[in-house]
Design an enzyme around this catalytic site. Structure first.
Site, mmCIF file in Angstrom:
data_model
loop_
_atom_site.group_PDB
_atom_site.id
_atom_site.type_symbol
_atom_site.label_atom_id
_atom_site.label_comp_id
_atom_site.label_asym_id
_atom_site.label_seq_id
_atom_site.Cartn_x
_atom_site.Cartn_y
_atom_site.Cartn_z
ATOM 1 N N GLU A 1 37.694 37.946 44.654
ATOM 2 C CA GLU A 1 38.525 39.212 44.855
ATOM 3 C C GLU A 1 38.960 39.233 46.345
ATOM 4 O O GLU A 1 39.879 40.076 46.611
ATOM 5 C CB GLU A 1 37.820 40.483 44.787
ATOM 6 C CG GLU A 1 36.619 41.060 45.470
ATOM 7 C CD GLU A 1 35.173 40.419 45.259
ATOM 8 O OE1 GLU A 1 35.306 39.456 44.289
ATOM 9 O OE2 GLU A 1 34.192 40.615 45.893
ATOM 10 N N TYR B 1 33.470 36.550 41.166
ATOM 11 C CA TYR B 1 33.704 37.891 41.719
ATOM 12 C C TYR B 1 32.396 38.353 42.472
ATOM 13 O O TYR B 1 31.397 38.323 41.954
ATOM 14 C CB TYR B 1 34.103 38.896 40.705
ATOM 15 C CG TYR B 1 35.453 38.756 40.022
ATOM 16 C CD1 TYR B 1 36.404 38.964 40.885
ATOM 17 C CD2 TYR B 1 35.808 38.506 38.623
ATOM 18 C CE1 TYR B 1 37.987 38.851 40.400
ATOM 19 C CE2 TYR B 1 36.921 38.165 38.145
ATOM 20 C CZ TYR B 1 38.062 38.515 39.123
ATOM 21 O OH TYR B 1 39.114 38.450 38.571
ATOM 22 N N ARG C 1 32.518 37.226 29.092
ATOM 23 C CA ARG C 1 33.748 35.910 29.681
ATOM 24 C C ARG C 1 32.606 35.093 30.223
ATOM 25 O O ARG C 1 31.444 35.035 30.416
ATOM 26 C CB ARG C 1 34.425 36.698 30.892
ATOM 27 C CG ARG C 1 35.508 37.463 30.462
ATOM 28 C CD ARG C 1 36.027 38.241 31.544
ATOM 29 N NE ARG C 1 35.053 39.235 32.248
ATOM 30 C CZ ARG C 1 35.825 39.952 33.299
ATOM 31 N NH1 ARG C 1 36.631 40.026 33.987
ATOM 32 N NH2 ARG C 1 34.703 40.727 34.042
ATOM 33 N N HIS D 1 32.277 41.598 44.953
ATOM 34 C CA HIS D 1 32.474 43.233 45.395
ATOM 35 C C HIS D 1 30.955 43.629 46.139
ATOM 36 O O HIS D 1 30.567 44.323 45.591
ATOM 37 C CB HIS D 1 32.518 43.531 43.951
ATOM 38 C CG HIS D 1 33.750 43.683 43.378
ATOM 39 N ND1 HIS D 1 35.031 43.985 43.599
ATOM 40 C CD2 HIS D 1 34.094 42.920 41.927
ATOM 41 C CE1 HIS D 1 35.929 43.513 42.811
ATOM 42 N NE2 HIS D 1 35.432 42.931 41.756
ATOM 43 N N LYS E 1 30.927 37.455 36.881
ATOM 44 C CA LYS E 1 30.555 38.531 37.536
ATOM 45 C C LYS E 1 29.667 38.012 38.774
ATOM 46 O O LYS E 1 28.918 36.920 38.879
ATOM 47 C CB LYS E 1 29.650 39.376 36.590
ATOM 48 C CG LYS E 1 30.462 40.128 35.419
ATOM 49 C CD LYS E 1 31.893 40.880 36.242
ATOM 50 C CE LYS E 1 31.327 42.238 36.348
ATOM 51 N NZ LYS E 1 32.772 42.794 36.630
ATOM 52 N N ASP F 1 38.242 52.142 38.410
ATOM 53 C CA ASP F 1 37.269 51.264 39.257
ATOM 54 C C ASP F 1 37.606 51.788 40.705
ATOM 55 O O ASP F 1 36.708 51.189 41.486
ATOM 56 C CB ASP F 1 37.692 49.853 38.776
ATOM 57 C CG ASP F 1 39.024 49.440 39.433
ATOM 58 O OD1 ASP F 1 39.895 50.198 39.576
ATOM 59 O OD2 ASP F 1 39.153 48.229 39.483
HETATM 60 N N1 LIG Z 1 39.954 49.522 34.803
HETATM 61 C C1 LIG Z 1 40.031 48.044 34.912
HETATM 62 O O1 LIG Z 1 39.344 47.510 34.160
HETATM 63 C C2 LIG Z 1 40.853 47.598 35.861
HETATM 64 C C3 LIG Z 1 41.310 46.273 35.479
HETATM 65 C C4 LIG Z 1 42.174 45.787 36.703
HETATM 66 C C5 LIG Z 1 42.651 46.448 37.860
HETATM 67 N N2 LIG Z 1 42.310 47.842 37.767
HETATM 68 C C6 LIG Z 1 42.610 48.872 38.848
HETATM 69 O O2 LIG Z 1 44.198 49.178 38.504
HETATM 70 C C7 LIG Z 1 44.648 49.676 39.625
HETATM 71 C C8 LIG Z 1 46.004 49.190 39.936
HETATM 72 O O3 LIG Z 1 45.854 47.866 40.330
HETATM 73 P P1 LIG Z 1 47.174 46.740 40.534
HETATM 74 O O4 LIG Z 1 46.739 45.520 40.485
HETATM 75 O O5 LIG Z 1 48.333 46.992 39.482
HETATM 76 O O6 LIG Z 1 47.509 47.224 41.959
HETATM 77 P P2 LIG Z 1 48.928 47.109 42.791
HETATM 78 O O7 LIG Z 1 48.629 47.048 44.145
HETATM 79 O O8 LIG Z 1 49.691 45.827 41.983
HETATM 80 O O9 LIG Z 1 49.904 48.165 42.243
HETATM 81 C C9 LIG Z 1 49.615 49.694 42.840
HETATM 82 C C10 LIG Z 1 50.903 50.464 42.973
HETATM 83 O O10 LIG Z 1 50.374 51.742 43.114
HETATM 84 C C11 LIG Z 1 51.453 52.285 43.970
HETATM 85 N N3 LIG Z 1 51.255 53.671 44.510
HETATM 86 C C12 LIG Z 1 50.353 53.831 45.402
HETATM 87 N N4 LIG Z 1 50.136 55.069 45.694
HETATM 88 C C13 LIG Z 1 50.894 55.632 44.823
HETATM 89 C C14 LIG Z 1 51.317 57.034 44.379
HETATM 90 N N5 LIG Z 1 50.885 58.286 45.076
HETATM 91 N N6 LIG Z 1 52.136 57.246 43.182
HETATM 92 C C15 LIG Z 1 52.606 56.430 42.665
HETATM 93 N N7 LIG Z 1 52.532 55.111 42.987
HETATM 94 C C16 LIG Z 1 51.442 54.692 44.056
HETATM 95 C C17 LIG Z 1 51.735 51.193 44.997
HETATM 96 O O11 LIG Z 1 52.954 51.300 45.604
HETATM 97 C C18 LIG Z 1 51.610 50.235 43.945
HETATM 98 O O12 LIG Z 1 52.977 49.649 43.760
HETATM 99 C C19 LIG Z 1 43.658 49.424 40.854
HETATM 100 O O13 LIG Z 1 42.814 50.496 41.307
HETATM 101 C C20 LIG Z 1 42.840 48.262 40.338
HETATM 102 O O14 LIG Z 1 41.663 47.899 40.758
HETATM 103 C C21 LIG Z 1 41.425 48.228 36.941
#
Ligand SMILES: NC(=O)c1ccc[n+]([C@@H]2O[C@H](COP(=O)([O-])OP(=O)(O)OC[C@H]3O[C@@H](n4cnc5c(N)ncnc54)[C@H](O)[C@@H]3O)[C@@H](O)[C@H]2O)c1
Length: 386
Positions: free
Chosen positions: A118, A94, A15, A96, A75, A270
């Site tokens: 972030e 970002y 990126r 972190h 990054k 993550d």
């Molecule tokens: N792997 C990647 O490349 C990547 C990229 C972007 C985001 N992420 C990760 O994805 C995850 C979700 O991010 P987001 O932006 O959607 O967060 P978000 O806060 O918008 O949504 C998270 C949801 O999880 C729900 N939740 C919490 N505990 C729960 C449970 N026990 N059962 C069911 N639902 C539950 C919450 O109520 C909320 O609606 C985060 O960990 C974020 O860091 C990873």
């Protein structure tokens, strides 16, 4: 202000901090932009495109860091970049920092003001500069699930949408936030049989309205999770408990009851992952198998689509970046949301959560700014009237 865009040097990061479109916006607003040669190559943006947008191409990172008042990246800066950052320079990217004491020390030593994407907030309490990457990851999660379900990838050999006369795949999305909503949207679009589980009833209500009944919503109890996971062809883990590691919602014991060749996509990897058997993977080798269940656990999913991700990120960062370019200290002192992004200011750690998690001294931003305003500590860009 002179804004600098270095080429990203973190391994497999394609990126870029500013797209040519964003450069044009900065230039139209009266700023200068210097771009390292080749900075846009990961998104096929040639140097000529940056020049056409009004940017100036410079040969290397040294030339960007040496002359720019603000560096815009993607990054966190790498060790070689900490040394190039200067006293009074703005860094917008970002970071972190919480798990990264070495980088924190590097930024503190540089004297720069480091603003982390972030931790920038918005009026609804959200994190607007994290949202675009969650949107990308949520949409990609369904592509990843569809690919892993192919027989040649070790999957069950199920097409997400099925065909007339053959039922679609059952896609279970755990967590209906940004990632989960986008995953559900893609899965519905492909014709999947989709259920979203969440622990927030308001969230489930919103999803019910949004999808007009095309997605089943279910409150996320242990019983509901178990029933849905055991019946699933693909499970997408998209939970987030702010400030905490992801809860382990699918145990190893549950894998034995799942369909052979079904798929777990752990987007929450993550944050440690929400399946007991998850371990972080890379785009080079994204999947592995445990007890007959395919796991996809790539920690930087948006890196697979740097063109889309760069534009999505720029759409979100542009207004904040322009506000900083118009007057960095004025912007952070007049906008609490940008102020929340300031993690490091001229040798002081100004984000309480980061300081606490690193066990380092915290200085609130107002005190840090007034300390910096002492005689003899005037930044270049203040002297030049920005
Ligand atoms: N792997 C990647 O490349 C990547 C990229 C972007 C985001 N992420 C990760 O994805 C995850 C979700 O991010 P987001 O932006 O959607 O967060 P978000 O806060 O918008 O949504 C998270 C949801 O999880 C729900 N939740 C919490 N505990 C729960 C449970 N026990 N059962 C069911 N639902 C539950 C919450 O109520 C909320 O609606 C985060 O960990 C974020 O860091 C990873």
């Amino acid at each position: 202000m002179r804004v600098g865009v270095p080429r990203e040097i973190k391994v497999h990061e394609y990126r870029v901090g500013l797209t040519p479109d964003a450069v044009r916006e900065y230039v139209s607003a009266g700023h200068e932009v210097v771009v390292q040669a080749g900075a846009g190559s990961g998104i096929n943006a040639a140097d000529a495109a940056y020049e056409a947008a009004g940017g100036a191409i410079v040969a290397n990172a040294d030339a960007v860091f040496a002359t720019a008042d603000m560096i815009v990246k993607v990054k966190e800066p790498q060790p070689a970049e900490w040394k190039l950052l200067r006293d009074g320079q703005i860094l917008f990217t970002y970071l972190h920092l919480a798990p990264d004491p070495e980088q924190t020390r590097g930024l503190l030593a540089s004297g720069c003001t480091a603003i982390a994407y972030e931790t920038v907030t918005d009026a609804s309490g959200g994190l607007p500069l994290l949202v675009p990457m969650s949107e990308v990851a949520g949409r990609l999660a369904v592509e990843a699930a569809g690919s892993a379900l192919s027989r040649h990838s070790g999957g069950r050999g199920v097409l997400i949408g099925g065909v007339p006369g053959v039922p679609p795949a059952r896609i279970v999305v755990i967590g209906g936030g940004v990632v989960g909503t986008q995953a559900a949207r893609m899965a519905v679009g492909l014709g999947g049989d989709v259920v979203v589980l969440d622990r927030s009833l308001p969230r489930l209500c919103q999803l019910d309205e949004l999808f007009h009944g095309r997605v089943r919503t279910r409150y996320s109890t242990a019983q509901a999770l178990e029933e849905e996971v055991l019946a699933a062809d693909a499970v997408i883990g998209a939970v987030l408990v702010p400030g905490a590691s992801a809860p382990k919602l699918v145990s190893r014991a549950m894998l034995g009851g799942m369909k052979r060749g079904s798929v777990l996509v752990d987007v929450a990897i993550d944050q440690g992952g929400c399946f007991e058997t998850s371990r972080a993977t890379t785009h080079a080798e994204p999947t592995y198998e445990v007890d007959g269940v395919i796991h996809y656990c790539v920690a930087n999913m948006p890196g697979a689509v740097p063109l889309t991700s760069s534009y999505a990120l720029n759409n979100a960062t542009l207004p904040f970046g322009l506000a900083l370019a118009h007057g960095a200290m004025k912007a952070v002192t007049s906008d609490i949301h940008l102020a929340a992004g300031v993690n490091v200011h001229r040798g002081m750690l100004t984000n309480r959560a980061v300081a606490e998690s690193l066990g380092m001294p915290f200085t609130d931003l107002a005190s840090a700014i007034s300390a910096q305003s002492a005689p003899g500590r005037t930044e270049d860009w203040t002297r030049r009237g920005y």
